[in-house]
Structure formats: structure tokens, C-alpha cells
Design an enzyme around this catalytic site. Structure first.
Site, PDB file in Angstrom:
ATOM      1  N   SER A 215       0.870  -1.175  -0.140  1.00 56.75           N
ATOM      2  CA  SER A 215      -0.031  -0.114   0.157  1.00 56.75           C
ATOM      3  C   SER A 215       0.815   1.259   0.047  1.00 56.75           C
ATOM      4  CB  SER A 215      -0.922  -0.078   1.075  1.00 56.75           C
ATOM      5  OG  SER A 215      -1.991   0.960   0.987  1.00 56.75           O
ATOM      6  N   ASP A 453      -8.914  -5.717  -5.196  1.00 56.42           N
ATOM      7  CA  ASP A 453      -8.588  -4.658  -4.377  1.00 56.42           C
ATOM      8  C   ASP A 453      -9.539  -3.475  -4.168  1.00 56.42           C
ATOM      9  OD1 ASP A 453      -7.227  -2.455  -2.807  1.00 56.42           O
ATOM     10  OD2 ASP A 453      -5.419  -3.471  -3.322  1.00 56.42           O
ATOM     11  N   HIS A 491      -7.577  -5.656  -0.273  1.00 57.51           N
ATOM     12  CA  HIS A 491      -6.619  -4.929   0.198  1.00 57.51           C
ATOM     13  C   HIS A 491      -6.211  -5.469   1.728  1.00 57.51           C
ATOM     14  CE1 HIS A 491      -3.833  -1.581  -0.232  1.00 57.51           C
ATOM     15  NE2 HIS A 491      -4.236  -1.001   0.964  1.00 57.51           N
TER      16      HIS A 491
END
Length: 561
Positions: A215, A453, A491
Site C-alpha cells: 500500500s 482490491d 486490500h
């Protein structure tokens, strides 16, 4: 001597230069007699060397970017049997602060961990969100089935990127030096400070320096390859927030669709309906009914059918049955992405959309909003992760006004904020495709990203990879990069959460030239823990062969979409 130097392989020249740097570091830290001290260190117990660091000061000249030096706050040995030590061995834990140039700028707090049994390698670990918490570097890497890197003999280190707070707080955006630190400078500053400590502790610099993060940490991984290519041999950059300004602006657009448009909010029950409908249409397209949409390209061909089945179209709307036009428009904002009539840094003109109708679940804690009213300060669960993060970015980084109303901001026509947006995309973004120096020195890069995601668009990551291919050619990119797009992975959550030893794959690639191909990942999602799937190199995806145990990777083949 210079002619002989030129005949040496690049890698050998780099190691010799690194050794010279280590000696220079020792000379600064130890003063006269550094040569003798370095030789003696190999015989001195690590505990003795560890204790020497407590209270030490690293002068500014040890750090390539401007700082006021670094202060070591603590240095102590952690025994193998100490409570909470799950690393399987003894190590020296060092904590410190890198001082900013201005007193009003927060320090960069960092941790360095030096194992008693060192493997000659170092690993810098990235953060997440807006950072603000020191990355300790002592734990197991996310989604890795193996022991923690520290337990494997890696010297590990991380930092807080230069401010204090949880990953949702963007208030530090009001401080210029803190923004620069967050964007890229903390990476180099911490790297140089840690390198000095490692060289002092072991008498030599690391033979290999790696970086790993996801990330924001993934963006940081690409950042070090782009900005500091001579410092790293390999990078793992998962779910990378490459286009940082873009993802923040699309978050604001989503918030506007949900909370500034009458009827645009979608309750969780309806979002669940969207997800279940995509599964019903697309789950079996890869040959297996396993709760994973693997053939995203084939699923996209059914998108019109899926949307039509979700539209109320004359039916009386209910909370869990169908979507009215403003609600569908909200999903289309996320699907379509953001197109800008001006260019951000590195010729970026927008943000790629998400796989909304291809198996992305939007009801989780990082999905869309869970309540119909917008809070004065949006929060992740209540108003959606993307909107909450985007709102903070607009308030503190762009407008630099805590009372700024992001629902009134127009990304397409930012007016007086355009210059700031472009400057921020240069400072924080990692969309530069010029990796020529990193490639030339033999650097390697592995990226793993979920096709489902809901925070970082998988299509943005794919687009960056394609931009590298356009610039360098497919053979050159294959020579230094691996991209694994994972079906069902979101995610950090999802229908399939892969556990795979990426650090081991990276190290073998760097040290032995064994380039990773198809990898095998074990699912660590609670409901399906233990099943396995092949991790296929992009653009391939796992297709069930029609026979064999559907829970085993051996029953799947990597297929062309």
C-alpha cells in the site's frame, strides 16, 4: 589501478565501494583507529557492540539528505527467551530519532534490529496509510508463511515517516518538511542512518539491501527504486499506492457521489447484493465454483448483464433488492476512475477505475460507507476508506485548511489548488517510469496485487506495468520485474488471501539469478484456510483443469485471459 577497477564487474565494484563507505562511517563514529576497531569488532560480542550505541549521535554528514543528524535513544539486547520475542534468536534493538532542519518539523523515529546470527543482508520495511507509527521490523512479513526476516538473520529497520499519529491522520500535511519526509525523504534518511549502525555493528555493510512494503509501503518500494536506485538490490512492493494524488481525488469523487448527491448512498445490504450477483455470473468462468472471480477479463464481458440485473428499472426500490440510478452512478464513479483535463507529475492525467463488477466486495471496513450521514470528519467505516482518506488529503495537504469542505472540491477544475496538486504528485507520487539506473545495476522488483482490491485500483498497477513495457520493452521488464495479480484478493482481505514467501523468491533472484515464475500461495482467509492456488505472472490467471481437488494448486493451470 583505475584501469583494473574498470575491468571489475559492476557488482564487485559496488561491494568495494560499500566497504569504503563502511570504513568512512566507522571513522566518523569511532574516530582515530577505526581500522583496528573494525577488525576487533569481529571478535567482540554483539551485546558489547550493542551497548555502545546507546546515547550515540550520528552527525548530519552520514545522511545524504539534509538533516540535523540522528540521536540514538536506546540500544539493548533482546534475549531469545524474552517475553514477546518470537524471532527465535537474540538481537540488538536500537531506537532513535533523525532530527529535522526546522524545530517545528517532527523527528523521524526509527527502529533497527541487529540479529546475533546475521546473514549479511538488510531489509527496510515500509508503512501504511499516512504512516505515523514506527515500523518495528520484528514481525512476520504480511502474507508470508515463513519466519520473520529478523529470525532468518536479516538486519531489519523501519520508521514512522516523520510524524506521529494513526494511519488515518493527515494533519501533518500542514508542515512542508513533514510532507517531503512522508513523500520520499524519510526512506533515504532512515536507510543511511541504519546503514551506518549496521556497518558499525558488524564491521561491514550489508552485502544485499532490500525493501519490502504494501500500500503506502508499496509506493515507498517503487519510490526507492526510482529515487535511490543505487541503495537497493531488490524491492517487494505490494498493492502500491503509486498514484497517490489520483487515489485521493477519486476518493473525494466517491464521497461526493455518496453524500452530495441525493440518493447516491448505497447501504451495505445492497452492496452485498452487487457482490453476490457478480459471483453468480462470473465465479464459474474459470472452471471452478470456488467463490473467486479469477477470469476478470471474461467477467467484464458480462458487466452490462450484471448492471441490468441490479438496476431497479421500474421495480419498487428496497434496501436489499435493486439499485436506483444515483446508486448505480456511485458505483460507476469507482468503476470508471478519474480523468483530468490537466497533467499531474510524470504526465499522469487521472486514475484507473476498479473491478467493481468483477468480484470486488465493498462492504468491508475498507469499502464504501456504512452510514448514510456524512460525519464532520469522515471516518473509514462510517463514510468509506477512500473518501475519508481523500477528505484528509484535501483539507491538510491541498487546501491546508482544517475547515475545508471536500464535497465542494472539483478535481477536474481545481482552480487555485491546481499548482499544489501537481507539486504534491511529484513529492508523494511514484509514477515515474524511469527505472533505467535501477535496471542497469541489476535491481529486482516483485509486486503482488489483488484483482479485487477496493483501496488501490488493480488497473492502476497494471497500467504502470504496461507503461514500463512501453518504455523498456517486454524483455527488459521481464528481466527485472515480476507482477502477480491475485484473483479474489482485496486490500489485505478477500475471498482468497495469499500466503507466499516473496522475500525468499526475491533473495534467490538477486543472489542466484533464479527468476521467480509461477509461485504457489496458500489461502489464509478464515473460511477457506489452507487451500492453495498458483500465483500466475501477469497477465495469466489460474484456470481449473476440470479434474482434481479444487482446493489444490496442482488442479489449476496459468491461462491466458
Amino acid at each position: 589501478m583505475s584501469a583494473r577497477w574498470r575491468r571489475w564487474p559492476f557488482a564487485r565494484r559496488l561491494r568495494v565501494a560499500a566497504a569504503a563507505v563502511a570504513l568512512n562511517i566507522a571513522s566518523i563514529l569511532l574516530g582515530p583507529g577505526a581500522h583496528t576497531a573494525l577488525a576487533a569488532q569481529k571478535e567482540a560480542p554483539l551485546a558489547m557492540r550493542c551497548a555502545e550505541f546507546a546515547g550515540a549521535v550520528l552527525p548530519p554528514e552520514l545522511i545524504a539528505l539534509p538533516t540535523a543528524g540522528a540521536q540514538i535513544e536506546s540500544a539493548s539486547m533482546v534475549s531469545a527467551t524474552a517475553p514477546g520475542n518470537q524471532q527465535g534468536g537474540e538481537y540488538c534493538r536500537i531506537t532513535g530519532r533523525i532530527k529535522a532542519l526546522k524545530a517545528s518539523t517532527p523527528d523521524i523515529r526509527f527502529d533497527v534490529n541487529l540479529p546475533r546470527h546475521w546473514n549479511g543482508r538488510a531489509l527496510q520495511i515500509g508503512g501504511g496509510g499516512y504512516n505515523g507509527v514506527v515500523v518495528s521490523g520484528t514481525g512476520v512479513m504480511p502474507f508470508s508463511p515463513d519466519r520473520a526476516p529478523l529470525a532468518q538473520g536479516y538486519a531489519t529497520f523501519g520508521d514512522d515517516s516523520g510524524h506521529v499519529g494513526d494511519s488515518s491522520l493527515a494533519v501533518f500535511g500542514l508542515v512542508d518538511e513533514a510532507v517531503t519526509n512522508f513523500g520520499y525523504a524519510h526512506l533515504k534518511k532512515t536507510h543511511d542512518a541504519a546503514l551506518a549502525l549496521i556497518a558499525r555493528a558488524y564491521g561491514r555493510p550489508p552485502q544485499r539491501m532490500y525493501f519490502a512494503g504494501g500500500s503506502t509501503g508499496g509506493r515507498e518500494g517503487y519510490t526507492v527504486a526510482q529515487r535511490f536506485p543505487d541503495d537497493y538490490d531488490g524491492v517487494i512492493a505490494n498493492s502500491p499506492a503509486l498514484n497517490f494524488s489520483g487515489v485521493r481525488m477519486i476518493g473525494v469523487k466517491l464521497g461526493q457521489a455518496e453524500y452530495a448527491t441525493p440518493g447516491g448512498f448505497i447501504p451495505p445490504l445492497l452492496l452485498e447484493q452487487v457482490y453476490q450477483r457478480t459471483l453468480a455470473v462470473c465465479d464459474r468462468l474459470d472452471g471452478a465454483a470456488d467463490g473467486i472471480v479469477s477470469d476478470v477479463a471474461a467477467c467484464r464481458e458480462h458487466e452490462a448483464e450484471i448492471v441490468a440485473s441490479l438496476r431497479c428499472a421500474g421495480r419498487k426500490p428496497s434496501r436489499d433488492d435493486c439499485l436506483v440510478e444515483p446508486q448505480l452512478a456511485t458505483l460507476m464513479v469507482m468503476r470508471d476512475g478519474l480523468s483530468l483535463p490537466y497533467k499531474l507529475a510524470w504526465d499522469v492525467s487521472g486514475y484507473r477505475g476498479y473491478n467493481v463488477f468483477q468480484g470486488t466486495h465493498l462492504t468491508g471496513s475498507l469499502g464504501l460507507g456504512h452510514q448514510a450521514e456524512r460525519l464532520a470528519v469522515p471516518r473509514f467505516f462510517a463514510n468509506g476508506y477512500l473518501f475519508a482518506q481523500g477528505d484528509g488529503y484535501m483539507r491538510y495537504f491541498v487546501a491546508r485548511d482544517a475547515d475545508f469542505d471536500s464535497l465542494r472540491f472539483d478535481p477536474q477544475h481545481p482552480g487555485k489548488y491546481r499548482t499544489q496538486l501537481i507539486a504534491l504528485s511529484q513529492t508523494i507520487g511514484a509514477m515515474n517510469t524511469d527505472l533505467a539506473r535501477y535496471i542497469a545495476r541489476g535491481g529486482k522488483l516483485i509486486t503482488l496485487q489483488g484483482l479485487a482490491d477496493e483501496v488501490i485500483s488493480p488497473n492502476q498497477t497494471i497500467a504502470y506495468h504496461q507503461a514500463l513495457v512501453d518504455r523498456f520493452g517486454v524483455d527488459e521488464v521481464n528481466g527485472f520485474m515480476r507482477l502477480y495479480m491475485v484473483p479474489g484478493f482485496q486490500h489485505g482481505s478477500g475471498a482468497f488471501i495469499p500466503s507466499v514467501d516473496l522475500l525468499g523468491a526475491l533473495d534467490k533472484w538477486v543472489t542466484r539469478g533464479a527468476s521467480p515464475e509461477t509461485l504457489i500461495a496458500t489461502d489464509i482467509a478464515a473460511a477457506t484456510n489452507g487451500r492453495s492456488r498458483p500465483l500466475c505472472r501477469y497477465p495469466l490467471f489460474p484456470r481449473y483443469m476440470g479434474k482434481g481437488n479444487v482446493n489444490l494448486a496442482s488442479s489449476f493451470v496459468c491461462a491466458e485471459p
